[in-house]
Design an enzyme around this catalytic site. Structure first.
Site, PDB file in Angstrom:
ATOM      1  N   GLY A   1      27.603  27.423  60.005  1.00 23.33           N
ATOM      2  CA  GLY A   1      29.001  27.152  59.715  1.00 23.33           C
ATOM      3  C   GLY A   1      29.967  28.198  60.207  1.00 23.33           C
ATOM      4  O   GLY A   1      31.088  27.878  60.582  1.00 23.33           O
ATOM      5  N   PHE A   2      29.536  29.456  60.229  1.00 21.26           N
ATOM      6  CA  PHE A   2      30.464  30.524  60.589  1.00 21.26           C
ATOM      7  C   PHE A   2      29.777  31.587  61.423  1.00 21.26           C
ATOM      8  O   PHE A   2      28.613  31.918  61.193  1.00 21.26           O
ATOM      9  CB  PHE A   2      31.054  31.177  59.334  1.00 21.26           C
ATOM     10  CG  PHE A   2      31.848  30.236  58.473  1.00 21.26           C
ATOM     11  CD1 PHE A   2      33.174  29.963  58.753  1.00 21.26           C
ATOM     12  CD2 PHE A   2      31.249  29.600  57.398  1.00 21.26           C
ATOM     13  CE1 PHE A   2      33.899  29.079  57.970  1.00 21.26           C
ATOM     14  CE2 PHE A   2      31.970  28.721  56.602  1.00 21.26           C
ATOM     15  CZ  PHE A   2      33.299  28.457  56.895  1.00 21.26           C
TER      16      PHE A   2
ATOM     17  N   HIS B   1      24.814  22.250  70.222  1.00 24.30           N
ATOM     18  CA  HIS B   1      24.199  22.293  68.892  1.00 24.30           C
ATOM     19  C   HIS B   1      25.055  21.445  67.960  1.00 24.30           C
ATOM     20  O   HIS B   1      26.172  21.837  67.594  1.00 24.30           O
ATOM     21  CB  HIS B   1      24.131  23.757  68.426  1.00 24.30           C
ATOM     22  CG  HIS B   1      23.574  23.941  67.061  1.00 24.30           C
ATOM     23  ND1 HIS B   1      23.731  25.116  66.358  1.00 24.30           N
ATOM     24  CD2 HIS B   1      22.865  23.115  66.246  1.00 24.30           C
ATOM     25  CE1 HIS B   1      23.145  25.009  65.178  1.00 24.30           C
ATOM     26  NE2 HIS B   1      22.618  23.796  65.086  1.00 24.30           N
TER      27      HIS B   1
ATOM     28  N   ASP C   1      28.722  25.170  69.695  1.00 28.07           N
ATOM     29  CA  ASP C   1      28.485  24.783  68.307  1.00 28.07           C
ATOM     30  C   ASP C   1      29.506  23.740  67.868  1.00 28.07           C
ATOM     31  O   ASP C   1      30.700  24.037  67.758  1.00 28.07           O
ATOM     32  CB  ASP C   1      28.583  26.002  67.393  1.00 28.07           C
ATOM     33  CG  ASP C   1      27.416  26.964  67.597  1.00 28.07           C
ATOM     34  OD1 ASP C   1      26.270  26.504  67.545  1.00 28.07           O
ATOM     35  OD2 ASP C   1      27.659  28.170  67.806  1.00 28.07           O
TER      36      ASP C   1
ATOM     37  N   ASP D   1      19.366  31.531  65.967  1.00 28.68           N
ATOM     38  CA  ASP D   1      20.831  31.496  65.964  1.00 28.68           C
ATOM     39  C   ASP D   1      21.326  31.972  64.610  1.00 28.68           C
ATOM     40  O   ASP D   1      20.984  31.393  63.579  1.00 28.68           O
ATOM     41  CB  ASP D   1      21.306  30.065  66.237  1.00 28.68           C
ATOM     42  CG  ASP D   1      22.821  29.929  66.269  1.00 28.68           C
ATOM     43  OD1 ASP D   1      23.522  30.955  66.165  1.00 28.68           O
ATOM     44  OD2 ASP D   1      23.294  28.784  66.390  1.00 28.68           O
ATOM     45  N   GLY D   2      22.127  33.045  64.632  1.00 26.05           N
ATOM     46  CA  GLY D   2      22.730  33.548  63.411  1.00 26.05           C
ATOM     47  C   GLY D   2      22.427  35.013  63.179  1.00 26.05           C
ATOM     48  O   GLY D   2      21.275  35.379  62.969  1.00 26.05           O
ATOM     49  N   GLY D   3      23.440  35.856  63.302  1.00 31.15           N
ATOM     50  CA  GLY D   3      23.239  37.275  63.085  1.00 31.15           C
ATOM     51  C   GLY D   3      22.392  37.938  64.153  1.00 31.15           C
ATOM     52  O   GLY D   3      21.799  39.001  63.908  1.00 31.15           O
TER      53      GLY D   3
END
Length: 217
Positions: free
Chosen positions: A140-141, A64, A33, A173-175
């Site tokens: 972002g995080f 990414h 990332d 992507d994410g969680g």
């Protein structure tokens, strides 16, 4: 089903060891990332990290690009060792040209959408990409909670691809965890990016990958 550990949550003091542990535990790809502090509210890694990862693994390096003006860096990341380059539709003025450059560089072509960006934004370029990345958090995080409304978006994208006879990957992507990954898989996703669920698993990286694999197969 493709598992792509995101090194964003890896221990950078022992990054090579972390990649080796993922390799041995059956990771398919690695996601890197890249954040610039402009497009997303964080700064992460750049070409030097990609180059280091390239020396540590032969697995696919999926880069990414969460950055403004990604066109200026496509060739740089390719030279560093990227196998796949994903750009955000929100950052590109001439998306056809950008995707064409990625293809000419010999990389897999990916386009990403933030949670608030509708699928209509990429309708005209679906036939140009190998992968569509549906962000299931605001980028972002690491460690954010999965946005459940994205399941419907994944399902709609799967229908769009099937209707056109396209076999592009759908990446999420994410969680992503053993709890949320099956929701995305059922909706049509087949590439699962996970950071905390793998690198911060209390029983270690192999257990994190094993539990994620079992959840989507």
């Amino acid at each position: 089903m493709i598992l792509a550990p995101s090194i964003l949550s890896a221990d950078f003091l022992h990054l090579g060891d972390a990649l080796q542990a993922c390799d041995e535990a059956g990771a398919d790809w690695f996601q890197i990332d890249v954040m610039d502090g402009h497009f997303v509210p964080n700064i992460s890694m750049g070409p030097l990290i990609v180059e280091a990862c390239r020396r540590a693994t032969e697995r696919t390096l999926d880069v990414h690009l969460m950055i403004s003006n990604p066109d200026a860096y496509l060739e740089v990341f390719k030279r560093a060792g990227a196998d796949s380059l994903t750009v955000h539709i929100e950052t590109t003025t001439h998306i056809h040209r950008t995707l064409g450059v990625i293809r000419e560089l010999g990389c897999q072509v990916g386009v990403a959408l933030n949670p608030g960006t509708p699928l209509t934004a990429i309708e005209q370029v679906l036939d140009l990409v190998d992968m569509v990345l549906i962000m299931t958090v605001n980028p972002g995080f690491s460690g954010q909670a999965f946005i459940p409304e994205m399941v419907g978006k994944i399902r709609k994208l799967r229908r769009m691809l099937d209707d056109r006879g396209l076999e592009s990957h759908i990446q999420v992507d994410g969680g992503i965890s053993p709890r949320t990954a099956p929701l995305a898989a059922e909706a049509g996703a087949n590439v699962f990016v996970a950071a905390s669920a793998i690198f911060q698993h209390p029983e270690g990286i192999p257990a994190g990958l094993r539990e994620l694999r079992e959840a989507v197969t």
